[in-house]
Design a protein around this motif. Structure first.
Motif, mmCIF file in Angstrom:
data_model
loop_
_atom_site.group_PDB
_atom_site.id
_atom_site.type_symbol
_atom_site.label_atom_id
_atom_site.label_comp_id
_atom_site.label_asym_id
_atom_site.label_seq_id
_atom_site.Cartn_x
_atom_site.Cartn_y
_atom_site.Cartn_z
ATOM 1 N N HIS A 183 0.831 -1.203 0.000
ATOM 2 C CA HIS A 183 0.000 0.000 0.000
ATOM 3 C C HIS A 183 0.866 1.253 0.000
ATOM 4 N N LEU A 184 1.919 1.244 0.814
ATOM 5 C CA LEU A 184 2.830 2.398 0.838
ATOM 6 C C LEU A 184 3.478 2.586 -0.528
ATOM 7 N N ALA A 185 3.924 1.475 -1.122
ATOM 8 C CA ALA A 185 4.689 1.532 -2.376
ATOM 9 C C ALA A 185 3.838 1.887 -3.580
ATOM 10 N N SER A 186 2.520 1.718 -3.472
ATOM 11 C CA SER A 186 1.621 2.057 -4.583
ATOM 12 C C SER A 186 0.823 3.321 -4.293
ATOM 13 N N HIS A 187 1.176 4.032 -3.219
ATOM 14 C CA HIS A 187 0.480 5.262 -2.822
ATOM 15 C C HIS A 187 -1.017 5.016 -2.614
ATOM 16 N N THR A 188 -1.361 3.873 -2.057
ATOM 17 C CA THR A 188 -2.757 3.574 -1.725
ATOM 18 C C THR A 188 -2.922 3.332 -0.223
ATOM 19 N N SER A 189 -1.994 3.827 0.587
ATOM 20 C CA SER A 189 -2.017 3.580 2.030
ATOM 21 C C SER A 189 -3.071 4.394 2.757
ATOM 22 N N THR A 190 -3.598 5.431 2.114
ATOM 23 C CA THR A 190 -4.528 6.431 2.674
ATOM 24 C C THR A 190 -3.824 7.445 3.567
ATOM 25 N N ILE A 191 -2.497 7.371 3.671
ATOM 26 C CA ILE A 191 -1.732 8.373 4.422
ATOM 27 C C ILE A 191 -1.489 9.571 3.520
ATOM 28 N N THR A 192 -1.828 10.758 3.986
ATOM 29 C CA THR A 192 -1.629 11.967 3.192
ATOM 30 C C THR A 192 -0.520 12.827 3.811
ATOM 31 N N ASP A 193 -0.086 13.832 3.075
ATOM 32 C CA ASP A 193 0.926 14.773 3.567
ATOM 33 C C ASP A 193 0.221 15.979 4.187
ATOM 34 N N ASN A 194 0.367 16.142 5.489
ATOM 35 C CA ASN A 194 -0.255 17.323 6.097
ATOM 36 C C ASN A 194 0.686 18.522 6.040
ATOM 37 N N GLY A 195 0.238 19.674 6.553
ATOM 38 C CA GLY A 195 1.032 20.894 6.468
ATOM 39 C C GLY A 195 2.363 20.805 7.165
ATOM 40 N N TYR A 196 2.475 19.908 8.150
ATOM 41 C CA TYR A 196 3.736 19.791 8.879
ATOM 42 C C TYR A 196 4.857 19.243 8.007
ATOM 43 N N TYR A 197 4.494 18.558 6.917
ATOM 44 C CA TYR A 197 5.540 18.080 6.006
ATOM 45 C C TYR A 197 6.323 19.257 5.445
#
Length: 404
Positions: free
Chosen positions: A127-141
């Motif tokens: 999931h991480l490697a296919s960008h399907t993990s549902t984790i997004t980049d928040n403003g803190y990135y």
């Protein structure tokens, strides 16, 4: 008869050599003409096929004030093209028996990471490697991730970036593990439930830098080696990428390019806490060696992964159902489909793009022709003129690539 054939062969070799030289000279001239438009202070390029590097060049200045030329051996960070190495590293770790892509990530982590909307659905490495993990980049990135290099002269350099992006003081650096705990665990000080999609893991493509860094951290936990050391052992050394690394301490800093917010505005040197997602430091020459390996690997002749691993690396894993909006316009968008952190455009080109403050990069090859191109720029693309110049360089490489 034999003498006639030998003479003909000599004439053919001479003709081909002349044609190649003419193509190289014409391409050199074309790149100089684009450089003279003034959009970029410096850039480097390479054209590669399965046999090796056909052409490499650097144009302009690595440092305008010091009049230090940008060459094919000049190094800089390359943004998200770095992610392709994370994919190679994961598959090498799988070959070594240290992990499997379909393993749940919590099998390896010292802290739990779950989508709070679907805690019962495990997030896997795939999931991480296919960008399907549902984790997004928040403003803190953007706010916390970019750290100034220590012991540098900041006089005359731009310290304020646009929007939310910041360059943070050297003493604010934290470990990648701490950063990931801060943004991904409910106890983390930068955690927000809204930074996870409402979809289940595996359902929807959502490009994520944080998920990439998490994949690299999972690899560290699985292998017992820091990510930078693992990739040096299994990727950089076998490919003789001697100028490359992930950190300032791993490269010859005298060859590092100054980065520019615009042709007139220099940026200080910086690094990323989540360095695997975008802080690979390399030259056009070294990146050409890497691209050559990718082309070989696609055709079953790679040397750093097995044929089976390369098949998995280059296997497009998503379909239309995984995309809210699919990019079907740009032939060099890496977000039409994805293998293991390697992108596919709608036309079938394989590679990745990259961008960071003062950085724009592209690396792609055409699996039908087995010819690849790469481009690294040390100046932000701020307007249509810059965008046209960037793709002007890219198209010039394509125009002459078969003659090289």
């Amino acid at each position: 008869m034999g003498l006639r054939i030998f003479t003909i062969l000599l004439l053919m070799v001479s003709f081909l050599g002349t044609a190649q030289k003419n193509a190289k000279d014409s391409l050199d001239l074309k790149l100089q003409q684009i450089y003279q438009q003034g959009s970029f202070n410096g850039f480097s390029v390479a054209v590669v096929n399965e046999k090796g590097i056909l052409y490499e060049n650097g144009i302009g200045w690595a440092d305008v004030n010091l009049k230090r030329p940008y060459t094919s051996k000049t190094i800089q960070n390359i943004g998200s093209v770095s992610k392709t190495l994370v994919g190679i590293a994961l598959l090498k770790a799988q070959e070594l028996g240290r992990l499997k892509l379909d393993d749940p990530i919590n099998q390896y982590l010292p802290f739990r990471v779950d989508n709070p909307n679907h805690p019962e659905t495990p997030i896997t490495i795939r999931h991480l490697a296919s960008h399907t993990s549902t984790i997004t980049d928040n403003g803190y990135y953007l706010q916390k991730n970019y750290i100034l290099k220590p012991q540098q002269n900041l006089a005359g350099l731009v310290l304020e970036l646009e929007d939310e992006q910041r360059l943070n003081p050297t003493d604010s650096v934290i470990s990648m593990e701490t950063y990931l705990k801060n943004v991904l665990t409910a106890q983390g000080k930068w955690y927000q439930k809204a930074d996870f999609l409402t979809n289940k893991p595996g359902e929807i493509f959502e490009y994520s830098n944080v998920a990439t860094a998490l994949a690299a951290y999972v690899l560290e936990r699985a292998t017992g080696q820091p990510f930078n050391e693992f990739t040096k052992k299994y990727i950089l050394k076998p490919l003789k990428m001697k100028a490359s690394g992930w950190k300032f301490s791993e490269v010859d800093f005298s060859k590092y390019s100054r980065l520019y917010l615009s042709p007139e505005k220099g940026l200080p040197h910086y690094s990323l806490i989540t360095y695997p997602d975008g802080n690979f430091i390399t030259s056009a020459h070294d990146l050409g060696l890497y691209l050559n390996e990718l082309i070989k690997g696609y055709n079953g002749h790679g040397k750093i992964l097995s044929k089976e691993s390369y098949r998995e690396y280059f296997n497009p894993s998503l379909g239309a159902v995984h995309f809210v909006k699919r990019n079907e316009k740009n032939p060099y968008s890496d977000e039409y489909n994805i293998g293991v952190f390697i992108g596919f455009s709608y036309t079938g080109n394989i590679g990745h793009t990259g961008g960071d403050p003062g950085v724009a990069s592209m690396l792609f090859f055409n699996p039908k022709t087995n010819i690849g191109r790469l481009l690294m720029v040390n100046t932000n693309i701020n307007d249509k003129k810059g965008n046209d110049a960037f793709y002007g360089i890219w198209n010039a490489l394509e125009q002459f690539q078969t003659q090289l």
